[in-house]
Design a protein around this motif. Structure first.
Motif, short mmCIF file in Angstrom:
data_model
loop_
_atom_site.label_atom_id
_atom_site.label_comp_id
_atom_site.label_asym_id
_atom_site.label_seq_id
_atom_site.Cartn_x
_atom_site.Cartn_y
_atom_site.Cartn_z
N THR A 19 0.80 -1.44 -0.25
CA THR A 19 0.14 -0.25 -0.17
C THR A 19 0.99 1.09 -0.09
O THR A 19 -0.18 2.23 -1.08
CB THR A 19 -1.42 0.30 1.42
N ARG A 23 0.39 4.00 -2.44
CA ARG A 23 0.34 5.31 -2.83
C ARG A 23 1.31 6.16 -3.55
O ARG A 23 1.19 7.67 -4.02
CB ARG A 23 0.39 5.63 -1.32
N THR A 45 -6.72 13.52 -0.78
CA THR A 45 -5.50 11.52 -1.21
C THR A 45 -6.02 10.95 -2.05
O THR A 45 -7.06 11.13 -2.84
CB THR A 45 -6.66 11.64 -0.10
N GLY A 49 -5.47 2.96 -4.14
CA GLY A 49 -5.23 1.69 -2.63
C GLY A 49 -5.47 -0.24 -3.63
O GLY A 49 -5.33 -0.98 -3.26
N HIS A 215 -3.53 1.19 7.14
CA HIS A 215 -3.21 3.15 6.00
C HIS A 215 -4.76 3.77 5.75
O HIS A 215 -4.39 4.83 4.86
CB HIS A 215 -2.68 2.74 4.54
N ILE A 222 -4.09 7.09 1.50
CA ILE A 222 -4.75 6.90 0.89
C ILE A 222 -5.93 6.22 0.33
O ILE A 222 -6.89 5.17 1.25
CB ILE A 222 -3.76 5.54 0.09
#
Length: 443
Positions: A19, A23, A45, A49, A215, A222
């Protein structure tokens, strides 16, 4: 059980480790859309993902294929390959949507193609256990239509609920945990090997969500995007299809004894009809309300708005984290309540516990301003805002300082100093006064 846990841990680890690089790739690729009117986050953002989640799915299936007991799932069934094929299609559509924001009808067509790919490879509903009738065989057309409908409903329900940090991943993880326990019980207790694919799908789905959640919790670094929300919705639907339409209820040998005992004993036969609906009960309710609300206004059912359940929780005063926890609570209550009833259907204690917990959930909904406090022995394990003692004293001193600062008149010619809401408010009043003085001097 150990091999399922190993598969879950590998899937979670791969998803978690990938991840971070994903990102950075999303930022470089420009997959950071502008903040829309319906969004609740304040800064752009990155999305995409779902890339890490898809590779976590691939890793979980690969590890399971090399384990001694789980290898039989791949040898005796084509369902894992069907799942991977459909997941690849829906994931590719989601990645394109995260980057280029494709039309809603194109996404719907991609979802139907992904469901069709799974049906062509054998992942379809063959029969349905109907209460009072028994097992009803379905024709190829009926099985295909029912499978596609269940896939579309589940995917869009999960996609609709993906509006707060960690909400979709957490709710699907709760649903997958309840579904794993049910499928494992069917496979282990009754010795039905056809329930093994659904058990594997649920374990992998839990790993995907658990690996991504660190995350994605508030504040999220993300988003999973459509590539992730549609993917986990497809995996959830695949597990429901596998255990609902592939497991023969007659293989459980539950039809024995008196009529009343047979009714209680055959509850596990009918639970597959209900459990796929209960685990997405909250997202499905949100989906139905959104469609009704938008069509009533003359809008498209796919038009975005701020009328979802999580938006309503924020509007009545709940914080971001508390709104997510409330949605978690209701999802767990419905999913595990149905699971407990499938195990002990004759016990009234389960109904009473569900009623009491429902009352607790309603109280939490009506107390948006309530700040929970933890016991002193747990203060080391919770954030500072939930601690007693020093935190409360500091908050009282801060409130006293703000009250004093508000009551002190500003000194002419001296700019306000400091940080926080009080300083911002002071600067705005000085700015207005200085602007008036400057204007009078020019006149």
């Amino acid at each position: 059980m150990r091999e399922y846990l190993l598969t879950l841990c590998v899937t979670a680890a791969v998803t978690y480790l990938l991840t971070g690089p994903v990102r950075k790739f999303a930022i470089v690729a420009g997959a950071m859309p502008e903040i829309r009117a319906r969004d609740v986050h304040r800064e752009p953002t990155p999305r995409l993902g779902g890339i890490a989640m898809f590779f976590g799915l691939c890793a979980g299936l690969l590890v399971a294929d090399h384990l001694q007991n789980l290898n039989e799932v791949f040898e005796n069934s084509n369902e894992p390959r069907a799942l991977l094929s459909g997941a690849a299609v829906i994931w590719l559509i989601g990645v394109l949507d995260d980057k280029f924001e494709i039309d809603a009808l194109i996404k719907l067509g991609g979802q139907m193609i992904a469901a069709g790919v799974m049906v062509m490879q054998g992942l379809t509903i063959l029969w349905l256990p109907v209460p009072g009738v028994g097992s009803v065989s379905l024709s190829d057309q009926q099985g295909t239509l029912l499978t596609v409908a269940l896939v579309l409903i589940t995917i869009n329900a999960v996609n609709f609920v993906d509006g707060l940090d960690g909400l979709a991943a957490g709710m699907v993880c709760i649903a997958a945990a309840a579904f794993f326990l049910y499928a494992y019980r069917i496979w282990f207790s009754y010795g039905i090997e056809s329930a093994a694919p659904a058990t594997l799908f649920a374990a992998i789905l839990m790993g995907m969500c658990l690996g991504f959640l660190p995350h994605n919790m508030h504040p999220a670094r993300i988003f999973m995007g459509d590539s992730g929300s549609m993917l986990i919705g497809l995996v959830l639907a695949a597990g429901a299809i596998s255990i609902t339409g592939q497991v023969d209820p007659d293989a459980m040998n539950l039809f024995a004894g008196s009529e009343r005992s047979a009714v209680h004993q055959t509850v596990p036969v009918y639970i597959p009809l209900l459990l796929p609906l209960t685990i997405i009960a909250v997202p499905a309710a949100d989906l139905i309300l959104a469609v009704v609300r938008r069509t009533w206004r003359g809008q498209s059912p796919f038009a975005a708005d701020r009328g979802h359940l999580h938006h309503r929780l924020l509007e009545i005063g709940h914080s971001h984290s508390r709104a997510v926890l409330i949605m978690y609570f209701w999802s767990a209550l419905i999913a595990f309540g149905a699971l407990a009833y499938s195990v002990h259907s004759a016990s009234m204690w389960i109904v009473l516990v569900v009623v009491v917990l429902s009352f607790v959930g309603l109280v939490l909904l009506l107390l948006p301003r309530f700040t929970p406090r933890t016991p002193r022995w747990m203060e080391a394990f919770v954030p500072p805002r939930y601690r007693r003692g020093r935190g409360e004293a500091e908050a009282e001193r801060a409130d006293a300082r703000d009250e004093v600062a508000d009551n002190v008149p500003p000194t002419p010619g001296i700019a306000a100093r400091g940080n926080g809401a009080t300083a911002i408010g002071r600067r705005s009043r000085l700015a207005e006064r200085d602007a008036d003085v400057d204007h009078s001097s020019r006149v």
